[in-house]
Structure formats: C-alpha cells, structure tokens
Motif scaffolding. Structure first.
Motif, PDB file in Angstrom:
ATOM      1  N   ALA A  21      20.221  36.921 -26.555  1.00 42.18           N
ATOM      2  CA  ALA A  21      20.427  35.652 -25.852  1.00 42.18           C
ATOM      3  C   ALA A  21      19.157  34.813 -25.788  1.00 42.18           C
ATOM      4  N   THR A  22      18.035  35.412 -25.350  1.00 44.18           N
ATOM      5  CA  THR A  22      16.812  34.614 -25.228  1.00 44.18           C
ATOM      6  C   THR A  22      16.291  34.190 -26.594  1.00 44.18           C
ATOM      7  N   TYR A  23      16.579  34.995 -27.627  1.00 40.58           N
ATOM      8  CA  TYR A  23      16.142  34.607 -28.977  1.00 40.58           C
ATOM      9  C   TYR A  23      16.977  33.439 -29.486  1.00 40.58           C
ATOM     10  N   LEU A  24      18.273  33.459 -29.203  1.00 43.87           N
ATOM     11  CA  LEU A  24      19.112  32.319 -29.574  1.00 43.87           C
ATOM     12  C   LEU A  24      18.638  31.052 -28.865  1.00 43.87           C
ATOM     13  N   TYR A  25      18.225  31.221 -27.608  1.00 41.30           N
ATOM     14  CA  TYR A  25      17.683  30.091 -26.849  1.00 41.30           C
ATOM     15  C   TYR A  25      16.421  29.553 -27.520  1.00 41.30           C
ATOM     16  N   GLN A  26      15.545  30.466 -27.968  1.00 35.15           N
ATOM     17  CA  GLN A  26      14.325  30.049 -28.665  1.00 35.15           C
ATOM     18  C   GLN A  26      14.637  29.340 -29.980  1.00 35.15           C
ATOM     19  N   LEU A  27      15.756  29.713 -30.588  1.00 34.41           N
ATOM     20  CA  LEU A  27      16.147  29.081 -31.850  1.00 34.41           C
ATOM     21  C   LEU A  27      16.792  27.714 -31.648  1.00 34.41           C
ATOM     22  N   GLY A  28      16.982  27.324 -30.373  1.00 36.54           N
ATOM     23  CA  GLY A  28      17.482  25.992 -30.093  1.00 36.54           C
ATOM     24  C   GLY A  28      18.920  25.917 -29.635  1.00 36.54           C
ATOM     25  N   LEU A  29      19.588  27.068 -29.460  1.00 41.66           N
ATOM     26  CA  LEU A  29      20.962  27.034 -28.974  1.00 41.66           C
ATOM     27  C   LEU A  29      20.980  26.773 -27.478  1.00 41.66           C
ATOM     28  N   PRO A  30      22.014  26.143 -26.969  1.00 44.33           N
ATOM     29  CA  PRO A  30      22.019  25.720 -25.556  1.00 44.33           C
ATOM     30  C   PRO A  30      22.227  26.889 -24.604  1.00 44.33           C
ATOM     31  N   VAL A  31      21.782  26.706 -23.359  1.00 41.19           N
ATOM     32  CA  VAL A  31      22.076  27.665 -22.294  1.00 41.19           C
ATOM     33  C   VAL A  31      23.353  27.217 -21.596  1.00 41.19           C
ATOM     34  N   GLY A  32      23.884  28.071 -20.733  1.00 41.72           N
ATOM     35  CA  GLY A  32      25.079  27.713 -19.976  1.00 41.72           C
ATOM     36  C   GLY A  32      26.364  27.866 -20.755  1.00 41.72           C
TER      37      GLY A  32
END
Length: 622
Positions: A21-32
């Motif tokens: 999850a946090t890696y996807l966030y770092q790759l630019g995918l949205p939270v929530g």
C-alpha cells in the motif's frame, strides 16, 4: 524441485517482500481507495510491484489481499467481490513471479481500530470466506499479519487448520515489546499459537527494526518456533503533505543480520519499505553465517482577515512575569522536554518536574501525543505543573488531532488556565500510532495554526468574530536543521516567522559543525532559537534515532562513541556528548532545548545544571 514453504523456512533465513500500500502511494496512486480492488482494476500495476520485489531478491511474495475481507471491502461497496478480489490477488502474484518465489496469501485482522466491536461470528465468517478463496486459488502458504490481539489471531488460525494443513505464518503488531495489545505476554502467545498449528510466528508493522528487535529478544529460544519479522521503514513523517519514511536500505541491511542472529527465518519489510530495502536485506543475507552465541488532507483553511468591529476588546491580564522570549534575550535559558505518561500514573513525571525546577530549568515542555502515541493530556499536566511545582509549562499543539473547532476550543482552554506558551507542530500521522483506526485531521498546517493562534491575541476567533478579550500566547515554531539543504529549511522557517512565530525550537543536533552552520544561516532572523540537545541513552538508542526517527541525524563520530554502550555506561557517555555539544551551542545561542530520554530526568537535570555552570563561566570570562 524446491521444498514446500514449511520446510524452506526451517533451513535458512529467507527474504520476504516489502510494502504494497505505501509503495503504491509512493508511485503516485491515491489514498482513500481500496488498494485490493486494484487486483481487478489495475492488475498490471500490482503485478509490476510483485516483479520488482522478486527482482530485488524476495523469496516470499505476499498477495495484495491484506484488507480483502467482506467487512472491510463493504466500506467501498465491494463486499460482493470478496472471493473474486482474493482469487485475482493470487493469480496476479503467481503469474508475476512464477516459480522464482513462494506466494503467500495475506490476511489482515478484521478487528482493530474502528473495527474492534465487530462480532466474533462476523469475524469468523469473514475469515472463512477469504481463506477459502485464497486456498482455492492455490497459494503456497497463508500469512496472518498485523494482528493486535491473540484471540483474533487464534481464531483465524483455527479456521485455516480446519480447512488445510498449509504453511501458516502468524504475525503480531505490538507497541509493547513484551506483550500483545490485549495484555498477553509474548512468550505465552507464541507457545499457544505454536500448539495450535502455526509454523512461523513473528512481528510486522507498528515499529521499525529497533522496536521489533526488542520484541524478538523477548521470545525465549526454547519455544522452538522459527521467527518472522517485517518492520516498518522507521517512523513516518508528514512533510509538505506527503508521508515519508527515514530508515535507509543500508540500515535495513545491518538490521537483517541482527534479526537473523536473533533467530528470524523470514525477514522482509512493512510500511514505507521499497524494493531497495528488500534488495539490501537480500544482499546482507546472501553471505550470512550465524554469529556464535547470537540471541535471539483536506482543503487548506486560511486565517480570517481581522475586520474592524465596534465591540470593545479587553487587553489580557498583566502578570509582570517575563516570557521565555524576554528571558532568552538576556541570558542562557533552558527549556526541558518531559514526555507525558502513557498511563494514569503521574508520580515519576511530577518528580522529574520538581527535580528540573530545582535544577533551575526555565520551562518544561510537553509533546502533544508525539509519534501519534496516546499520552496524558498536556493541558492537564501543564495546569498541574503551574499549581503544584510552580514551573512554567510550554505545551505542544499538533495539527493532527483537532479540527478548526477543536483547536480553537483547546486554545481558549489554555488561555483560561493561564498557560500562554505553546509550540505549534504538524504532528505525526495517526495511522502509524497506537490507535491506527483513528483519523488524522490536519485542518491546519503548522503555518496556519501559528497565524490563527496569534489571531486570538487580537481578540478575534478563527471565524473572525470578536472574543471580548485578547489572549497573550507566545507561539513557538519547530525547525529541523538535519536536512540536506539547510538553506531551504531556513526559508521554511522564515515563513513561520512571517506567520507570527515568536521563538524557534529545533530538532536535536549532534554535530558541532552543524551548530555553527545553523548559527551562521539564522543570524538574520529576528526571533530567538532554542537549539535542541537530546542526550543519548545507549548505543541502540543512538542507532534507532539515527535510522528510524524523522528529523534526527547523528554524526558518524557520535554513533561510533555510543556503539555497544548500554545502561549506566551508555547514559554517562550520552551526557558527556551532550555537554560537548552544549559547549559549542552556548557560544552561539542563548536558548537551549533539552529533551529527556525514556523519562530519565536525571540526565536532563545534570545537563540543566551544566548549562547554569557553563553560563556563569562564560559570563565571568566576558
């Protein structure tokens, strides 16, 4: 043909993967959003993450199914796709890594945080559905991860054992290095899970390598079960709207050896880790041989312009007592940080406060649930300090926990109690504290909270309405000089001064040359700076602060001097290093900010006395 996972985990330390999850966030995918739904919507993205971890050296790959349970998916209207999302997670991972790695089905706790009141029957139903889907899709093993309570973990394990003899990894998320969140001693919990059929037991999330190593060291070797560890990449920080982690791949490499020596047979990463962290672990374990005797945000609000109003605004009461800003312009002034307790016993806190007053500290400062860990209200303790000890309290105000309404209410309460010195800080994200189900508010940035508190000093509420009387807050700003580009940090500090900050408190500094640089680069500023000094308690404490805590960097010399020191020897060397730093700091700054480690207030009492003695020497020499 490779052995089954259960056998492989007993042969040698193996490399797990890192965060999803946090890696996807770092790759630019949205939270929530539901990252598990990406198994259906963005399978190529999930497959690419799996391939990156496998290429980095991961031998065990987790499916993207951590929260793929009926109860959790219902939040996004996806509950009817539970089986499909889980099956897709296995298919994606298997196609991405082939036979190069084992694929384990990731299963998180249903309870925890806001889900604690979920009925046991519902929890069991959710586990049965998810486990059935993962087994049906052909996983090599199952990973029960980030469980807080023994009973829920035991329930999930029992569901698995009624369905299959597959390899099972059980992992707790703990704050206390000696017990689970429901109070069960860790050795007792491990023995029970082993008896119920767990093949490997360990820890993930909640802590970086240092905290998880402490938990591992509390497990007796005679339990006879392989251990697994998936630490976070240190403590997260919230910088310019982004969550960032400070632990480096190099630190994870050295930690991997320590974990392996302590008995870990599966070593990976959790929140904040990346393929680079996993590559570092794999590199460290490639040539590993056991050591002899090894033991185990929402829209940004803007302060309301103060409009002319015929209402009479009274001036605040005059006390005649000089503020911290008044004092520091005249002499060396000491602020000491003392952490509020995490329980209901304030005995040691008050004893420390009394000792520090007798040592002639000028103020005691208390964090506002630092690191998002729940502690006693600093407002209540501030009032007690004024009443019982007679020392000036200085309370931190975090943007994390209160919305605009709550923040103004909080400040009005401080004003009523006569507590007028505060430090405005952003606050660490709530999801990484001891109540991960709670929300981070962040209605305000640190710039805006400074401006809006100062607006109260004009007798005007956050809404722009008159308050009949002016407050008299002295507002501090936090400053982190342990950065690559100090000039940019100073520019950020200038913005806080423009917002109305009256003084500055820095993160701890451990490099004398950096102290001189800070003095040189801030000499144009119009407000005083209190330089942070945090005495180290041990070698392990030094490595933890350097590698896992945002905003703290130790010099190589300091780390070398503290290496291997523990107990009395560690504290003595920590105080000595702090005194050497004070010798430099006091020639450039009148303001000194001492931080107390682990409530060892004897250390900051000693340093406060040192400041007083050294100040007298400097005054006489001039």
């Amino acid at each position: 043909m490779k052995p089954d996972l259960r056998t492989a985990l007993t042969l040698r330390p193996m490399v797990g993967d890192g965060a999803m999850a946090t890696y996807l966030y770092q790759l630019g995918l949205p939270v929530g959003v539901s990252f598990e739904e990406f198994n259906l919507l963005k399978p190529d993205v999930i497959a690419d993450v799996h391939r990156r971890y496998a290429a980095a050296g991961a031998e065990v790959i987790e499916t993207n199914t951590y929260s793929a349970q009926y109860h959790k998916l219902s939040k996004y209207g996806l509950e009817k796709k539970t089986e499909k999302i889980n099956a897709a997670g296995v298919t994606i991972a298997r196609k991405a890594v082939g036979d190069t790695a084992y694929v384990v089905g990731s299963i998180g706790a249903v309870r925890g945080g806001k889900g604690k009141n979920v009925r046991t029957a519902t929890v069991k139903r959710d586990f049965e559905e998810q486990i059935g889907a993962l087994l049906g899709a052909g996983v090599d093993g199952l990973l029960l991860e980030t469980f807080f309570d023994l009973e829920e973990l035991s329930l999930a394990l029992s569901v698995i054992r009624k369905k299959s003899d597959i390899s099972v990894i059980c992992q707790f998320a703990v704050e206390d290095a000696h017990r689970t969140s429901d109070g069960t001693p860790l050795p007792e919990a491990f023995r029970r899970l082993k008896g119920e059929g767990a093949d490997i037991i360990g820890f993930n999330c909640r802590s970086g390598p240092n905290g998880i190593l402490r938990a591992v060291e509390s497990i007796p070797r005679d339990i006879g079960v392989p251990l697994s560890v998936f630490p976070n990449a240190g403590i997260p920080d919230y910088v310019d709207g982004q969550v960032v982690y400070s632990a480096t791949p190099e630190y994870f490499a050295s930690s991997a050896i320590r974990f392996a020596d302590a008995g870990a047979r599966l070593i990976g990463g959790c929140c904040g880790t990346t393929p680079e962290h996993i590559a570092a672990i794999a590199g460290a374990l490639k040539t590993y041989s056991p050591q002899t005797g090894g033991a185990i945000a929402t829209a940004t609000p803007v302060a309301v312009e103060i409009a002319a109003d015929p209402t009479v605004i009274a001036e605040p009461p005059v006390t005649g007592e000089p503020s911290i800003v008044d004092l520091v312009r005249e002499r060396h002034t000491v602020i000491v940080e003392l952490d509020p307790p995490r329980d209901l016993d304030i005995t040691k806190f008050m004893a420390g406060a009394q000792a520090l007053k007798e040592a002639k500290a000028d103020a005691l400062t208390m964090a506002d649930n630092s690191l998002a860990v729940t502690r006693m209200s600093n407002m209540a303790l501030a009032a007690l300090l004024k009443e019982r000890v007679g020392i000036r309290p200085l309370a931190h105000i975090a943007c994390r926990d209160r919305n605009l309404i709550g923040t103004q209410t909080h400040m009005m309460g401080f004003d009523a109690l006569g507590i007028d010195h505060v430090l405005a800080v952003t606050g660490d994200p709530a999801k990484f504290g001891d109540l991960p189900g709670s929300s981070s508010v962040y209605d305000l940035t640190s710039f805006e909270i400074i401006r809006m508190i100062k607006q109260l000093n004009e007798g005007v509420a956050f809404s722009g309405k008159p308050l009949k009387q002016k407050a008299k807050f002295i507002v501090g700003a936090a400053f982190n000089p342990n950065v690559k580009h100090l000039d940019k940090a100073v520019q950020r500090l200038e913005r806080k001064i423009a917002a109305g900050a009256d003084y500055v408190m820095t993160q701890p500094v451990y490099d004398p040359e950096l102290i001189v640089r800070i003095a040189d680069m801030t000499k144009h500023l119009s407000i005083p700076i209190f330089l942070g000094i945090f005495p180290l308690a041990s070698g392990r404490n030094a490595e933890y602060l350097h590698n896992e805590v945002p905003g703290i960097q130790l010099s190589d010399e300091v780390r070398s001097r503290m290496a291997g020191l523990e107990g009395t020897a560690g504290r003595a060397e920590g105080v000595k290093i702090a005194e050497e730093l004070l010798d430099v700091a006091m020639t450039h700054f009148n303001g000194i900010y001492l931080m107390t480690p682990f409530m060892a207030y004897e250390m900051t009492v000693s340093l406060t006395k040192y400041v007083r003695s050294r100040s007298a020497q400097l005054t006489s020499s001039n």
